[in-house]
Design an enzyme around this catalytic site. Structure first.
Site, PDB file in Angstrom:
ATOM      1  CB  ALA A  67      16.155  12.701 -23.770  1.00 43.30           C
ATOM      2  N   GLY A  72      20.948  19.370 -20.388  1.00 46.03           N
ATOM      3  CA  GLY A  72      21.882  18.778 -19.508  1.00 46.03           C
ATOM      4  C   GLY A  72      22.474  17.595 -20.112  1.00 46.03           C
ATOM      5  CB  CYS A  73      21.394  15.019 -22.338  1.00 51.84           C
ATOM      6  SG  CYS A  73      20.163  14.303 -21.071  1.00 51.84           S
ATOM      7  CG  ASP A  74      21.993  18.856 -26.040  1.00 57.70           C
ATOM      8  OD1 ASP A  74      21.633  17.702 -26.091  1.00 57.70           O
ATOM      9  OD2 ASP A  74      21.318  19.765 -26.457  1.00 57.70           O
ATOM     10  CB  ALA A  77      26.851  14.792 -25.125  1.00 55.66           C
TER      11      ALA A  77
END
Length: 208
Positions: A67, A72-74, A77
């Site tokens: 998401a 972690g996704c931030d 990215a």
């Protein structure tokens, strides 16, 4: 500091959900990468992303993540954005895929702290693209909010990266579940692989 703590809490909640998921059978190197077209966003503007068209330009890194606006996704990215020049030099296209709505991705793709408008992210709300790559999606859970305090109302795809050669076959599959990779390692390893495809000097199997 508050944003970082929120990100860690969200990341922990997502990890608990993903760990509880049944084992997945992600497509392995050598398999033909399933073609897909999906609504995507780059720099806040939505468009139709076609894997078939992207492969005409060179290898493609397709990375699935749980998401937008979560710890972690931030990080993942942001790292892809930071290393974008290296992928460009290797002739590789980056495309992130999650179950986020296109509205969330319009914000995420343009956010200077994360995608920074440097590469697109695609919406797979029903997990159909993920399923074609052998990935399952965990159901959303009430009460989970992103680092902005906004409720996350969709399912979560396990963090998995596929490096696809220009011939349309998977060169490498990187999984946080089975390979125990940090989000940023998905970036550094996939970059090393596309650079290897460019130079003909592939990294050792343990580094892919």
């Amino acid at each position: 500091m508050k944003t970082r703590i929120a990100g860690l809490k969200v990341a922990a909640a997502l990890l608990a959900l993903l760990v509880a998921m049944p084992a997945v059978a992600a497509l392995k190197p050598g398999a033909k990468a399933p073609d897909f077209t999906a609504e995507a966003s780059r720099a806040g503007k939505d468009f139709s992303f076609s894997l078939k068209e992207a492969l005409k330009k060179g290898p493609v890194v397709v990375y699935f993540y749980p998401a937008a606006y979560t710890g972690g996704c931030d990080l993942e990215a942001h790292t892809f954005a930071t290393e974008k020049a290296g992928f460009d030099a290797a002739g590789a296209t980056i495309i992130g895929v999650s179950a986020d709505s296109i509205e969330r991705l319009n914000a995420f793709s343009s956010d200077p702290k994360y995608c920074a408008g440097k590469f697109p992210v695609a919406s797979d709300p029903d997990g159909k693209v993920a399923a074609s790559y052998g990935l399952r999606m965990a159901a959303g859970q009430a009460g989970i909010k992103d680092v902005r305090g906004v409720a996350i109302d969709h399912g979560f795809i396990s963090r998995t990266t596929f490096v696809i050669g220009s011939d349309g076959r998977i060169v490498a599959t990187l999984s946080s579940e089975t390979d125990h990779l940090r989000p940023d390692q998905h970036v550094t390893r996939s970059l090393a692989i596309v650079q290897g495809l460019r130079t003909g000097k592939m990294p050792a199997a343990g580094d892919r």
